[in-house]
Design a protein around this motif. Structure first.
Motif, PDB file in Angstrom:
ATOM      1  N   ARG A  55       0.806  -1.216   0.000  1.00  0.00           N
ATOM      2  CA  ARG A  55       0.000   0.000   0.000  1.00  0.00           C
ATOM      3  C   ARG A  55       0.847   1.278   0.000  1.00  0.00           C
ATOM      4  O   ARG A  55       0.592   2.208  -0.766  1.00  0.00           O
ATOM      5  CB  ARG A  55      -0.937  -0.023   1.208  1.00  0.00           C
ATOM      6  N   SER A  56       1.870   1.350   0.843  1.00  0.00           N
ATOM      7  CA  SER A  56       2.697   2.567   0.924  1.00  0.00           C
ATOM      8  C   SER A  56       3.472   2.796  -0.377  1.00  0.00           C
ATOM      9  O   SER A  56       3.604   3.933  -0.841  1.00  0.00           O
ATOM     10  CB  SER A  56       3.652   2.501   2.110  1.00  0.00           C
ATOM     11  N   VAL A  57       3.979   1.728  -0.961  1.00  0.00           N
ATOM     12  CA  VAL A  57       4.728   1.847  -2.212  1.00  0.00           C
ATOM     13  C   VAL A  57       3.757   2.148  -3.358  1.00  0.00           C
ATOM     14  O   VAL A  57       4.106   2.858  -4.307  1.00  0.00           O
ATOM     15  CB  VAL A  57       5.569   0.580  -2.486  1.00  0.00           C
ATOM     16  N   SER A  58       2.541   1.645  -3.250  1.00  0.00           N
ATOM     17  CA  SER A  58       1.538   1.913  -4.269  1.00  0.00           C
ATOM     18  C   SER A  58       1.227   3.407  -4.345  1.00  0.00           C
ATOM     19  O   SER A  58       1.060   3.965  -5.438  1.00  0.00           O
ATOM     20  CB  SER A  58       0.265   1.125  -3.956  1.00  0.00           C
ATOM     21  N   LEU A  59       1.182   4.072  -3.194  1.00  0.00           N
ATOM     22  CA  LEU A  59       0.964   5.517  -3.164  1.00  0.00           C
ATOM     23  C   LEU A  59       2.151   6.238  -3.811  1.00  0.00           C
ATOM     24  O   LEU A  59       1.972   7.178  -4.583  1.00  0.00           O
ATOM     25  CB  LEU A  59       0.760   5.998  -1.726  1.00  0.00           C
ATOM     26  N   THR A  60       3.351   5.768  -3.534  1.00  0.00           N
ATOM     27  CA  THR A  60       4.554   6.336  -4.149  1.00  0.00           C
ATOM     28  C   THR A  60       4.516   6.131  -5.659  1.00  0.00           C
ATOM     29  O   THR A  60       4.852   7.037  -6.425  1.00  0.00           O
ATOM     30  CB  THR A  60       5.827   5.684  -3.551  1.00  0.00           C
ATOM     31  N   TYR A  61       4.086   4.956  -6.080  1.00  0.00           N
ATOM     32  CA  TYR A  61       3.969   4.659  -7.512  1.00  0.00           C
ATOM     33  C   TYR A  61       3.023   5.664  -8.180  1.00  0.00           C
ATOM     34  O   TYR A  61       3.332   6.235  -9.229  1.00  0.00           O
ATOM     35  CB  TYR A  61       3.454   3.233  -7.719  1.00  0.00           C
ATOM     36  N   ALA A  62       1.872   5.888  -7.560  1.00  0.00           N
ATOM     37  CA  ALA A  62       0.887   6.810  -8.130  1.00  0.00           C
ATOM     38  C   ALA A  62       1.463   8.234  -8.207  1.00  0.00           C
ATOM     39  O   ALA A  62       1.328   8.920  -9.234  1.00  0.00           O
ATOM     40  CB  ALA A  62      -0.389   6.801  -7.299  1.00  0.00           C
ATOM     41  N   THR A  63       2.128   8.654  -7.149  1.00  0.00           N
ATOM     42  CA  THR A  63       2.713   9.995  -7.111  1.00  0.00           C
ATOM     43  C   THR A  63       3.793  10.150  -8.174  1.00  0.00           C
ATOM     44  O   THR A  63       3.806  11.125  -8.942  1.00  0.00           O
ATOM     45  CB  THR A  63       3.313  10.275  -5.717  1.00  0.00           C
ATOM     46  N   GLU A  64       4.698   9.177  -8.234  1.00  0.00           N
ATOM     47  CA  GLU A  64       5.822   9.288  -9.169  1.00  0.00           C
ATOM     48  C   GLU A  64       5.386   9.109 -10.624  1.00  0.00           C
ATOM     49  O   GLU A  64       5.949   9.736 -11.519  1.00  0.00           O
ATOM     50  CB  GLU A  64       6.924   8.299  -8.808  1.00  0.00           C
ATOM     51  N   SER A  65       4.367   8.301 -10.864  1.00  0.00           N
ATOM     52  CA  SER A  65       3.895   8.165 -12.241  1.00  0.00           C
ATOM     53  C   SER A  65       3.205   9.459 -12.692  1.00  0.00           C
ATOM     54  O   SER A  65       3.335   9.856 -13.849  1.00  0.00           O
ATOM     55  CB  SER A  65       2.979   6.949 -12.396  1.00  0.00           C
TER      56      SER A  65
END
Length: 173
Positions: A55-65
């Motif tokens: 979940r935490s990395v998924s939020l980072t993925y969304a932000t960075e994409s």
């Protein structure tokens, strides 16, 4: 009738030559290819990879994409403006006015320790977009430097511009 000095006319011609050079064509293709590759990744395998993340990395993925997409859209806008100059659809002066809407510093990525948690292919796309951004910023500075900066005696930009001009002329042959 134009009231440009001979020096300004020569510098505008240099700037127009830069946009007409093989190097610009290569940079344009590199940028557009990266936009297409990123879109394909984010709509394809990237979507699958994002679903598998914590979940935490998924939020980072969304932000960075989103940052990556924003950065690439700004770079593509700049490249398209200057292609329009190359194609004679607008003047360099018009492009200079329009480029004020383009933010070449838009959406820099987060810290390395955050990026390292992302899927490898996304990391590579982010890194390549930053390299492209550096190249475009450098070319933008060269093309759109105020005439006073480019012509001042003793200004360190003048020898750099002359070297760039010579390099672009060699590449165009």
């Amino acid at each position: 009738m134009s009231d440009r000095s001979q020096g300004e006319t020569a510098l505008v011609q240099l700037s127009e030559r830069l946009t007409n050079s093989a190097a610009f064509g290569t940079l344009f293709r590199e940028g557009m290819d990266l936009v297409e590759e990123t879109a394909a990744y984010l709509d394809g395998i990237g979507r699958t990879e994002a679903k598998a993340l914590d979940r935490s990395v998924s939020l980072t993925y969304a932000t960075e994409s989103m940052r990556l997409t924003t950065r690439l859209m700004q770079l593509a806008s700049w490249l398209l403006l200057h292609r329009a100059v190359k194609e004679g659809e607008m003047t360099l002066t018009q492009a200079n006015r329009e480029k004020t809407k383009v933010k070449l510093s838009a959406a820099d990525p987060g810290p390395d320790e955050i990026i390292e948690k992302l899927p490898q292919q996304l990391q590579e796309l982010i890194a390549r977009s930053m390299v492209l951004q550096t190249k475009v910023r450098r070319l933008d500075t060269t093309i759109h430097a105020p005439a006073a900066e480019r012509t001042s005696i003793g200004n360190p930009l003048v020898p750099q511009l002359n070297r760039l001009k010579a390099a672009f002329e060699r590449q165009s042959r």
